[in-house]
Design a protein around this motif. Structure first.
Motif, PDB file in Angstrom:
ATOM      1  N   PRO A 104       4.956  62.528  69.521  1.00  0.00           N
ATOM      2  CA  PRO A 104       3.665  63.124  69.830  1.00  0.00           C
ATOM      3  C   PRO A 104       2.716  63.021  68.634  1.00  0.00           C
ATOM      4  O   PRO A 104       3.140  63.150  67.499  1.00  0.00           O
ATOM      5  CB  PRO A 104       4.000  64.592  70.113  1.00  0.00           C
ATOM      6  CG  PRO A 104       5.468  64.640  70.303  1.00  0.00           C
ATOM      7  CD  PRO A 104       6.050  63.470  69.587  1.00  0.00           C
ATOM      8  N   ARG A 135       1.497  62.096  82.068  1.00  0.00           N
ATOM      9  CA  ARG A 135       0.174  61.660  82.529  1.00  0.00           C
ATOM     10  C   ARG A 135       0.124  61.868  84.028  1.00  0.00           C
ATOM     11  O   ARG A 135       1.124  61.702  84.726  1.00  0.00           O
ATOM     12  CB  ARG A 135      -0.124  60.232  82.115  1.00  0.00           C
ATOM     13  CG  ARG A 135       0.337  59.196  83.052  1.00  0.00           C
ATOM     14  CD  ARG A 135      -0.135  57.817  82.624  1.00  0.00           C
ATOM     15  NE  ARG A 135       0.689  56.880  83.352  1.00  0.00           N
ATOM     16  CZ  ARG A 135       1.054  55.718  82.929  1.00  0.00           C
ATOM     17  NH1 ARG A 135       0.669  55.304  81.753  1.00  0.00           N
ATOM     18  NH2 ARG A 135       1.791  54.949  83.661  1.00  0.00           N
ATOM     19  N   THR A 153      -3.551  62.814  79.839  1.00  0.00           N
ATOM     20  CA  THR A 153      -2.422  62.235  79.128  1.00  0.00           C
ATOM     21  C   THR A 153      -2.048  63.143  77.962  1.00  0.00           C
ATOM     22  O   THR A 153      -2.921  63.582  77.223  1.00  0.00           O
ATOM     23  CB  THR A 153      -2.779  60.837  78.575  1.00  0.00           C
ATOM     24  OG1 THR A 153      -3.173  60.018  79.669  1.00  0.00           O
ATOM     25  CG2 THR A 153      -1.603  60.211  77.874  1.00  0.00           C
ATOM     26  N   VAL A 154      -0.762  63.428  77.831  1.00  0.00           N
ATOM     27  CA  VAL A 154      -0.253  64.234  76.726  1.00  0.00           C
ATOM     28  C   VAL A 154       0.931  63.477  76.136  1.00  0.00           C
ATOM     29  O   VAL A 154       1.770  62.955  76.872  1.00  0.00           O
ATOM     30  CB  VAL A 154       0.173  65.640  77.205  1.00  0.00           C
ATOM     31  CG1 VAL A 154       0.807  66.433  76.091  1.00  0.00           C
ATOM     32  CG2 VAL A 154      -1.020  66.389  77.771  1.00  0.00           C
ATOM     33  N   ASP A 155       0.997  63.413  74.819  1.00  0.00           N
ATOM     34  CA  ASP A 155       2.032  62.626  74.156  1.00  0.00           C
ATOM     35  C   ASP A 155       3.440  63.124  74.425  1.00  0.00           C
ATOM     36  O   ASP A 155       4.378  62.336  74.459  1.00  0.00           O
ATOM     37  CB  ASP A 155       1.787  62.590  72.648  1.00  0.00           C
ATOM     38  CG  ASP A 155       0.545  61.788  72.313  1.00  0.00           C
ATOM     39  OD1 ASP A 155       0.270  60.797  73.008  1.00  0.00           O
ATOM     40  OD2 ASP A 155      -0.153  62.158  71.362  1.00  0.00           O
ATOM     41  N   VAL A 184       5.824  66.642  76.343  1.00  0.00           N
ATOM     42  CA  VAL A 184       5.936  67.964  76.950  1.00  0.00           C
ATOM     43  C   VAL A 184       7.393  68.156  77.386  1.00  0.00           C
ATOM     44  O   VAL A 184       8.101  67.193  77.680  1.00  0.00           O
ATOM     45  CB  VAL A 184       4.950  68.104  78.142  1.00  0.00           C
ATOM     46  CG1 VAL A 184       5.299  67.167  79.277  1.00  0.00           C
ATOM     47  CG2 VAL A 184       4.851  69.535  78.627  1.00  0.00           C
ATOM     48  N   VAL A 220      -1.456  70.449  82.458  1.00  0.00           N
ATOM     49  CA  VAL A 220      -1.679  70.425  81.013  1.00  0.00           C
ATOM     50  C   VAL A 220      -3.048  69.795  80.765  1.00  0.00           C
ATOM     51  O   VAL A 220      -3.563  69.074  81.604  1.00  0.00           O
ATOM     52  CB  VAL A 220      -0.588  69.640  80.240  1.00  0.00           C
ATOM     53  CG1 VAL A 220       0.746  70.347  80.299  1.00  0.00           C
ATOM     54  CG2 VAL A 220      -0.459  68.228  80.744  1.00  0.00           C
ATOM     55  N   ASP A 266      -5.724  67.290  78.749  1.00  0.00           N
ATOM     56  CA  ASP A 266      -5.693  65.979  78.120  1.00  0.00           C
ATOM     57  C   ASP A 266      -5.603  66.120  76.605  1.00  0.00           C
ATOM     58  O   ASP A 266      -6.407  66.811  75.986  1.00  0.00           O
ATOM     59  CB  ASP A 266      -6.941  65.188  78.506  1.00  0.00           C
ATOM     60  CG  ASP A 266      -6.838  63.734  78.109  1.00  0.00           C
ATOM     61  OD1 ASP A 266      -5.735  63.176  78.200  1.00  0.00           O
ATOM     62  OD2 ASP A 266      -7.860  63.159  77.710  1.00  0.00           O
ATOM     63  N   GLY A 267      -4.598  65.499  76.016  1.00  0.00           N
ATOM     64  CA  GLY A 267      -4.434  65.509  74.569  1.00  0.00           C
ATOM     65  C   GLY A 267      -3.932  66.819  73.988  1.00  0.00           C
ATOM     66  O   GLY A 267      -3.885  66.978  72.779  1.00  0.00           O
ATOM     67  N   ALA A 268      -3.525  67.750  74.825  1.00  0.00           N
ATOM     68  CA  ALA A 268      -3.118  69.079  74.352  1.00  0.00           C
ATOM     69  C   ALA A 268      -1.816  69.033  73.574  1.00  0.00           C
ATOM     70  O   ALA A 268      -0.986  68.144  73.742  1.00  0.00           O
ATOM     71  CB  ALA A 268      -2.953  70.027  75.541  1.00  0.00           C
ATOM     72  N   ASP A 269      -1.630  70.033  72.727  1.00  0.00           N
ATOM     73  CA  ASP A 269      -0.352  70.253  72.067  1.00  0.00           C
ATOM     74  C   ASP A 269       0.498  71.033  73.070  1.00  0.00           C
ATOM     75  O   ASP A 269       0.259  72.207  73.319  1.00  0.00           O
ATOM     76  CB  ASP A 269      -0.556  71.058  70.781  1.00  0.00           C
ATOM     77  CG  ASP A 269       0.764  71.414  70.108  1.00  0.00           C
ATOM     78  OD1 ASP A 269       1.834  71.018  70.611  1.00  0.00           O
ATOM     79  OD2 ASP A 269       0.696  72.090  69.067  1.00  0.00           O
ATOM     80  N   ALA A 270       1.453  70.355  73.664  1.00  0.00           N
ATOM     81  CA  ALA A 270       2.231  70.955  74.748  1.00  0.00           C
ATOM     82  C   ALA A 270       3.587  71.461  74.280  1.00  0.00           C
ATOM     83  O   ALA A 270       4.505  71.597  75.075  1.00  0.00           O
ATOM     84  CB  ALA A 270       2.396  69.938  75.872  1.00  0.00           C
TER      85      ALA A 270
END
Length: 144
Positions: free
Chosen positions: A7, A37, A44-46, A48, A87, A89-93
């Motif tokens: 991430p 995604r 899109t989140v890197d 989760v 979630v 977009d781009g959030a720290d999940a």
């Protein structure tokens, strides 16, 4: 098993390390860290946390765990959304757990015919629901 990319926060120059594990996660429920995604690719989140509970008792266990650990739980099935409902977009999940309902929570049964009542699992896609009940005299309006 595919290699998952680490991430990275949006706009930051250095990678954020993948969390080691979900703290005190219920040992009977497998959990994994993976990219997210939605189907439209607008969110899109890197990375989760994702799990697939096998029954409602495991869902209850997950909700109780999330409350104690300060996690947010989000249902995730077909990911057919255009908004950051699951979630952002781009959030720290790191503190989000996606509960994937598609693998195990797929029961579908007629509870009664008069009045018509059906029990549908959280992971049943609407296309299967409508196909299953289309030929039955349930009294329920059918999708077209």
């Amino acid at each position: 098993m595919p290699t998952l990319r680490q991430p990275q926060p949006r706009g930051a120059g250095e990678a954020r390390a993948q969390p080691r594990d979900a703290p005190n996660f219920p040992s009977s429920i497998p959990v994994r860290w993976e990219p997210y995604r939605n189907w439209a690719r607008t969110v899109t989140v890197d990375g989760v946390w994702v799990c697939e509970p096998r029954d409602t008792a495991e869902v209850v266990s997950l909700v109780n765990w999330a409350r104690v650990q300060g996690f947010r739980i989000r249902a995730s099935a077909g990911r057919h959304n255009f908004t950051p409902l699951t979630v952002s977009d781009g959030a720290d999940a790191n503190r989000v757990l996606l509960v994937d309902t598609r693998k195990h929570l797929t029961g579908l049964r007629m509870v009664s015919t008069d009045p018509a009542a059906v029990q549908v699992g959280a992971g049943v896609p609407s296309r299967l629901y409508s196909r299953s009940w289309r030929t039955r005299d349930t009294g329920w309006p059918q999708p077209r």
